[in-house]
Motif scaffolding. Structure first.
Motif, PDB file in Angstrom:
ATOM      1  N   ALA A 289       5.962 -14.012  -7.420  1.00 49.25           N
ATOM      2  CA  ALA A 289       5.992 -12.608  -7.835  1.00 49.25           C
ATOM      3  C   ALA A 289       5.780 -12.439  -9.333  1.00 49.25           C
ATOM      4  CB  ALA A 289       7.319 -11.965  -7.434  1.00 49.25           C
ATOM      5  N   ALA A 521     -14.213  -5.869   3.433  1.00 45.71           N
ATOM      6  CA  ALA A 521     -14.941  -5.071   2.431  1.00 45.71           C
ATOM      7  C   ALA A 521     -14.332  -5.294   1.048  1.00 45.71           C
ATOM      8  CB  ALA A 521     -14.880  -3.594   2.783  1.00 45.71           C
ATOM      9  N   THR A 525      -8.297  -4.442  -7.137  1.00 50.02           N
ATOM     10  CA  THR A 525      -6.893  -4.834  -7.163  1.00 50.02           C
ATOM     11  C   THR A 525      -6.341  -4.535  -8.550  1.00 50.02           C
ATOM     12  OG1 THR A 525      -7.296  -6.595  -5.576  1.00 50.02           O
ATOM     13  CG2 THR A 525      -5.314  -6.798  -6.943  1.00 50.02           C
ATOM     14  N   THR A 526      -5.186  -3.868  -8.593  1.00 49.29           N
ATOM     15  CA  THR A 526      -4.562  -3.548  -9.888  1.00 49.29           C
ATOM     16  C   THR A 526      -3.312  -4.387 -10.083  1.00 49.29           C
ATOM     17  OG1 THR A 526      -3.314  -1.751  -8.880  1.00 49.29           O
ATOM     18  CG2 THR A 526      -5.422  -1.184  -9.885  1.00 49.29           C
ATOM     19  N   ASP A 528       0.459  -5.713 -11.652  1.00 40.80           N
ATOM     20  CA  ASP A 528       1.786  -5.248 -12.039  1.00 40.80           C
ATOM     21  C   ASP A 528       1.746  -4.853 -13.519  1.00 40.80           C
ATOM     22  OD1 ASP A 528       4.986  -5.939 -11.032  1.00 40.80           O
ATOM     23  OD2 ASP A 528       4.618  -5.590 -13.161  1.00 40.80           O
ATOM     24  N   ALA A 570     -16.353   2.758  -5.732  1.00 38.44           N
ATOM     25  CA  ALA A 570     -15.944   1.583  -4.962  1.00 38.44           C
ATOM     26  C   ALA A 570     -16.903   0.410  -5.174  1.00 38.44           C
ATOM     27  CB  ALA A 570     -15.878   1.930  -3.487  1.00 38.44           C
TER      28      ALA A 570
ATOM     29  N   PRO B 593       2.415  -9.602  -7.281  1.00 37.21           N
ATOM     30  CA  PRO B 593       2.267  -8.681  -8.409  1.00 37.21           C
ATOM     31  C   PRO B 593       0.860  -8.114  -8.587  1.00 37.21           C
ATOM     32  CG  PRO B 593       2.221 -10.916  -9.204  1.00 37.21           C
ATOM     33  CD  PRO B 593       2.411 -11.005  -7.705  1.00 37.21           C
ATOM     34  N   TYR B 594       0.013  -8.281  -7.585  1.00 33.62           N
ATOM     35  CA  TYR B 594      -1.324  -7.696  -7.687  1.00 33.62           C
ATOM     36  C   TYR B 594      -1.483  -6.701  -6.538  1.00 33.62           C
ATOM     37  CZ  TYR B 594      -1.485 -11.739 -10.672  1.00 33.62           C
ATOM     38  OH  TYR B 594      -1.177 -12.671 -11.638  1.00 33.62           O
ATOM     39  N   ASP B 595      -2.487  -5.820  -6.636  1.00 32.62           N
ATOM     40  CA  ASP B 595      -2.597  -4.717  -5.702  1.00 32.62           C
ATOM     41  C   ASP B 595      -1.340  -3.864  -5.808  1.00 32.62           C
ATOM     42  OD1 ASP B 595      -3.889  -3.134  -3.927  1.00 32.62           O
ATOM     43  OD2 ASP B 595      -3.136  -4.158  -2.162  1.00 32.62           O
ATOM     44  N   HIS B 596      -1.053  -3.500  -7.043  1.00 29.71           N
ATOM     45  CA  HIS B 596       0.195  -2.824  -7.363  1.00 29.71           C
ATOM     46  C   HIS B 596       0.026  -1.311  -7.197  1.00 29.71           C
ATOM     47  CE1 HIS B 596       4.073  -2.718  -9.355  1.00 29.71           C
ATOM     48  NE2 HIS B 596       3.648  -1.620  -9.938  1.00 29.71           N
ATOM     49  N   SER B 632      -2.243   7.653 -17.274  1.00 28.10           N
ATOM     50  CA  SER B 632      -2.538   8.634 -16.234  1.00 28.10           C
ATOM     51  C   SER B 632      -2.505   7.895 -14.895  1.00 28.10           C
ATOM     52  CB  SER B 632      -3.904   9.262 -16.479  1.00 28.10           C
ATOM     53  OG  SER B 632      -4.847   8.258 -16.790  1.00 28.10           O
ATOM     54  N   ARG B 634      -3.031   5.909 -11.655  1.00 25.74           N
ATOM     55  CA  ARG B 634      -4.153   5.046 -11.257  1.00 25.74           C
ATOM     56  C   ARG B 634      -4.825   5.611 -10.015  1.00 25.74           C
ATOM     57  NH1 ARG B 634      -1.034   1.052 -13.584  1.00 25.74           N
ATOM     58  NH2 ARG B 634       0.509   1.315 -11.962  1.00 25.74           N
ATOM     59  N   ARG B 635      -6.134   5.485 -10.002  1.00 28.84           N
ATOM     60  CA  ARG B 635      -6.865   5.818  -8.785  1.00 28.84           C
ATOM     61  C   ARG B 635      -7.085   4.548  -7.978  1.00 28.84           C
ATOM     62  NH1 ARG B 635     -11.767   8.542 -11.807  1.00 28.84           N
ATOM     63  NH2 ARG B 635     -11.116   6.939 -13.275  1.00 28.84           N
ATOM     64  N   SER B 637      -9.469   2.838  -5.013  1.00 24.81           N
ATOM     65  CA  SER B 637     -10.747   3.073  -4.354  1.00 24.81           C
ATOM     66  C   SER B 637     -11.173   1.826  -3.621  1.00 24.81           C
ATOM     67  CB  SER B 637     -11.792   3.448  -5.396  1.00 24.81           C
ATOM     68  OG  SER B 637     -13.066   3.500  -4.802  1.00 24.81           O
ATOM     69  N   THR B 638     -11.426   1.940  -2.347  1.00 23.15           N
ATOM     70  CA  THR B 638     -12.013   0.813  -1.612  1.00 23.15           C
ATOM     71  C   THR B 638     -13.106   1.349  -0.730  1.00 23.15           C
ATOM     72  OG1 THR B 638     -10.370   1.046   0.125  1.00 23.15           O
ATOM     73  CG2 THR B 638      -9.912  -0.583  -1.577  1.00 23.15           C
ATOM     74  N   ASP B 639     -13.945   0.498  -0.303  1.00 27.16           N
ATOM     75  CA  ASP B 639     -15.106   0.833   0.498  1.00 27.16           C
ATOM     76  C   ASP B 639     -14.822   0.317   1.894  1.00 27.16           C
ATOM     77  OD1 ASP B 639     -18.583  -0.221   0.400  1.00 27.16           O
ATOM     78  OD2 ASP B 639     -17.603   1.439   1.428  1.00 27.16           O
ATOM     79  N   GLY B 640     -14.834   1.138   2.897  1.00 26.42           N
ATOM     80  CA  GLY B 640     -14.772   0.550   4.245  1.00 26.42           C
ATOM     81  C   GLY B 640     -13.760   1.189   5.153  1.00 26.42           C
TER      82      GLY B 640
END
Lengths: 640, 640
Positions: A289, A521, A525-526, A528, A570, B593-596, B632, B634-635, B637-640
């Motif tokens: 983590a 697809a 990925t954002t 922490d 995307a 800790p990713y895809d937060h 601000s 976070r947006r 966005s993924t495709d699929g």
């Protein structure tokens, strides 16, 4: 206990746990992504590593003082261990693909090693001879127990593939000597580099010799009491700062910490010590983590090859040693077998596709030691015949002064088939997806077999066809990776949503098919927000694969330090890459770099990304995984 | 040339250049911020350093083999140099503030050092005796020329303050021996650690002995040809990768690179080699633009105490060694004298207030070796009597195994008065602002004197009152710091805008006053977008002072990793701190800790910042300089 089947061909073989591992003969990769990587090892790396070990004198060390042997030890104090890891890799490889010539090579290497064993069992080419330091005179840096551990692991592998033989005898001699020297009434020291701990448990599993397990337990209990001498790196470097049961996270030298954790799991499993197992799980979970790169890589400090503080994960100083990746797979696999928790299989997949697959050149003859996630200055071409002294900033190198990584990755890849599937109480679980065959027995003894067909990870469709079953009911469980939102399983025309794991329980017939669909697809990925190094960035992943922007000198994108991408549009599949919208920002040259005025957003266009594991295969290049996003204009505010 | 006035009391004394330095007696700090820091040295650090050098055996090394001396050398191979730097610091200090007891202490130390000199001039306590490595047997790591350089610098300082004496004789003996050994017909090697280069030029300036300058020029010309052995750190570590004239940026070990650059400026100035001067200016300017922390600190890699690639400036792994700060001040001062460009005075001010002022504990008896800009885990209390082995992560420590920094900072602070002002072709320039007196002669020989009164940097108003002048016209030039937008100068009730520099040219009378107003209101500073480590962050500066958020254990703010500030609301003065609007973000614990997911903005309140140089003076604490801004949402966005 009695020894488990010594010839099961399993890289690790616990006597209890949620899952039962399969052996090399039971789970085989037949084609595709990982078959290609296995071929790189079998046709390239093994011979390459052997040739270099001969060239730099590491094999000849075993004949020091003999009639034709060298006068002095060559290489670092742990050079023996590389020869042992190579024997281990060759052993798994000959289990996967019988090869009489390779088998003879192993036999010759075993004879070479055996010739250096002392009459009391001690075996290390760097200590104890005239002109050498005395045995056990430097537990902190001497690596004697570490080397012994790798010898034991080689013997375990060889025995599990080919049955008991001379290497097992050599290993038992070494292990007996270790138990005598470091047992209850012997030296109370620990080795500066853990490895003997899991090795002793595995040797116990092969031989049934209880004292090896007891000795491993002793070593685990002694660790963490600051008995090693003080050092600039701190006791944490050696995991000797805090007792194993009290620690809350992995720390210090990454490979040391991970090998030790493997041994702790092994001891906990074999002694039924669930509190100890819980402690190492907590440590690893927190490490995942807070101290793990997106690629699954571990270790973010070059100075001491170490974990840093929580969330210190700089892309451009990622250490992420190949050996740490191998060790993290070993640990994850042990925890998966012990607990059955599918997330450990997710970790294995992440590390395999993004560190292990990245490590070796396509001809098998060069490799990364460290895995940066951001190469700022172009890698440079390296000569084929030069040993590298440093570990970072370059392309894959043919050899390093410390070349642990190539044999380490080789032993993992040669045995990779066994990581695809495992048995549970009633049925079978498929953990990793590849063109493969599985042919094994369920817990109740019934034979089942199946074929897996897929173009994964390029494509997310996986077909599993039953090729042998007795007509009775049994459950087939499939892992759904954590990223695969919207995954489905289709059986007999009926489609179901699937998450985490899905179990198909039925009386399978030969020819029955189960279709798994994993949406691969590309996605942003954002990170922490506590990971300062990648704030304001996104990464692109597609299925289990992390992507990167590469700017090779022969087809440059430009200065990747200035790359910005639009997170609002995307990412899109584009042949063997992924396209994102982005461009190069403008920046002032040679101005004081603080109090920076807001720059204009760059004009955007398509930027082609490639799988991270494919980087540095097109000549000198810069590269980055994390992509800064186009920012809204900065506001300036001062009071005055 | 003939020797310059050997007793001018100037830390560096070039024979030509845009500006003429003043001596210790000509420019004196009388009160305020820097007088306090000087007192810390004179009343604390000098005795503290002396006591530790006795305790760890570095002074006794000079009596090795004597009747009462130790049998073996203690400390690292460069321990002699610390004694020399301490003598240098004590010499400047006794020039600043006469102190017969201190003067006797210097004399005793000089006698001690002299006793270890061989009959041929050679002097190093770690080499050449029975049981020691031979002289010059390890140029790469032996530090013999480095130690010799610091001995020469000590002799130069002592001579400039007290006139020629035994230390100068010792130094000439050493220098003559160096010239004989490494001259045109001698060894062609260079030292692994530059320092002899500026030292030889300075000794030339004191003695007029041309061969010292020639030898320095030889050393500079030999550097960069990869004549030192290959090493894991690369030739760049030693600045031996690229010839001095061809390099474009400072690289490798920061102190090595900066000391070398000082010597290059000295050689260029004394030989009239403007191309060489231009080369080192280009290198330093690029270093300032791409490889320097906001504090002016240099070096961002712990492993090799080195500059990293451009824009690799991680806050939490900042190395920013105190010695690199001293060396960067030395280099900036040389370039300021050579070129007259005021921006080098800006650099000096930045380093002084944010690294030098940070380095030493308020009692003078503990110090930072490295200067992190982000302390993630709390510093811990250290015992008073333990030498530290590592250099990072802790609070100020009483002593390190390598304790170059305390005597180095001491020699700079003891001589700091001379950095306040300089003469130019016609008049006088005030470069740094402090309560001070200046009493000197203009280029044409006329005596002028003035008093500076200010509460700077707490306040931006500076009053300069003329206390001696002959009634003729002369120009007084004041530096306007680069951050001081809206600065004004008022003379006789007339106020003018001022930028960069402003010159008041008139027939001053005694009692005339010049008022400088520098707006020191706190401001947000944003970084170059290529500095990944601080993307999405702001820093707060006020005047020349960088601020930080500190969370001491006894008055904690909370987890600073989660701190966010609102860049839209201006920072505001608040007593001895600065307030910003901010709060602690929320974050998931022990999750991948990713895809937060985007977190909620924290509720905001006032967060009190303090000057960075005041951090770690309130017990165990975490700290950060760069403050992430409220983002601000976070947006995704993924495709699929």
């Amino acid at each position: 206990m009695a020894a488990s089947d010594p010839t099961g061909g399993r890289p690790v073989d616990p006597s209890r746990g949620a899952l039962r591992p399969l052996g090399l003969a039971e789970a085989r990769i037949t084609a595709g992504f990982w078959a290609d990587r296995q071929r790189v090892i079998s046709e390239g790396s093994l011979d390459h590593a052997r040739a270099w070990m001969d060239k730099v004198g590491w094999t000849a060390n075993f004949t020091i003082g003999g009639a034709t042997g060298p006068a002095e030890h060559r290489g670092r104090e742990f050079a023996d261990s590389e020869v042992y890891k190579l024997i281990e890799a060759m052993s798994w490889e000959t289990g996967r693909t019988p090869d009489p010539a390779r088998k003879r090579e192993i036999d010759e290497l075993v004879a070479l090693v055996g010739g250096a064993q002392e009459s009391d069992g001690y075996l290390n080419t760097a200590y104890g001879r005239p002109g050498q330091a005395p045995r056990w005179s430097d537990l902190q840096w001497g690596h004697e127990l570490y080397c012994a551990g790798h010898l034991l692991q080689a013997a375990v592998a060889h025995t599990r593939v080919h049955g008991p033989g001379p290497l097992l005898d050599i290993a038992r001699g070494v292990a007996d000597h270790v138990c005598e020297t470091f047992g209850e009434t012997g030296s109370t020291g620990v080795c500066g580099h853990p490895e003997i701990e899991p090795a002793l448990v595995e040797l116990y599993r092969v031989t049934g010799e209880r004292k090896y397990l007891d000795q491993a337990k002793l070593f685990v209990g002694r660790r963490g009491h600051q008995t090693l001498p003080a050092h600039q790196f701190g006791w944490s470097y050696f995991s000797d700062d805090i007792p194993v049961r009290d620690a809350t996270v992995l720390r210090g030298h990454a490979v040391r910490a991970l090998y030790l954790a493997c041994g702790v799991v092994d001891v906990a499993v074999e002694t039924g010590d669930d509190a100890l197992l819980g402690a190492v799980r907590e440590q690893f979970d927190r490490t995942l983590a807070r101290r793990t790169y997106l690629t699954g890589g571990m270790g973010s400090r070059h100075m001491d090859e170490a974990f840093s503080d929580d969330f210190v994960l700089p892309s451009d100083r990622a250490y992420s040693e190949s050996c740490a990746a191998v060790a993290a797979v070993m640990l994850s696999w042990r925890l998966l077998l012990a607990t059955g928790e599918v997330r450990y299989a997710d970790v294995i997949e992440r590390i395999l596709y993004n560190v292990v697959a990245t490590a070796i050149e396509d001809d098998g003859r060069a490799f990364f030691y460290a895995h940066t996630l951001h190469q700022r200055t172009p890698t440079r071409a390296l000569p084929d015949d030069e040993e590298q002294l440093g570990f970072g900033g370059g392309p894959r190198a043919p050899w390093f002064e410390v070349s642990c990584c190539l044999p380490n990755v080789s032993r993992l890849l040669a045995s990779l088939g066994t990581y695809l599937a495992a048995g549970d109480d009633e049925g079978l679980r498929i953990m990793q997806y590849a063109d493969a065959t599985v042919d094994t027995r369920l817990a109740d003894g019934r034979r089942v077999a199946l074929e897996v067909a897929t173009a994964y990870p390029a494509d997310g469709d996986v077909t599993i066809r039953i090729t042998a079953t007795d007509g009775g009911e049994w459950p087939l469980t499939l892992r759904v990776p954590e990223w695969a939102h919207g995954a489905t399983v289709t059986v007999d025309g009926v489609t179901e949503q699937a998450e985490s794991t899905i179990t198909v329980r039925r009386a399978f017939a030969v020819g029955d098919e189960v279709h798994l669909h994993l949406p691969v697809a590309p996605r942003f990925t954002t990170p922490d927000p506590r990971i300062d190094a990648v704030r304001g960035c996104v990464a692109v992943e597609r299925g289990p694969v992390v992507y990167c922007a590469e700017s090779p000198e022969r087809e440059p994108i430009g200065d990747l330090d200035l790359l910005r991408v639009d997170q609002g549009r995307a990412p899109a599949d584009a042949g063997d890459g992924v396209d994102v919208w982005g461009g190069l920002a403008t920046a002032a040259d040679n101005a004081w770099p603080y109090d920076h005025p807001a720059g204009d957003d760059p004009p955007l266009g398509l930027i082609r990304l490639l799988p991270y594991h494919r980087w540095a295969r097109r000549g000198p290049a810069t590269m980055r995984v994390w992509l800064p996003t186009v920012q809204s204009p900065r506001r300036r505010s001062t009071d005055g």
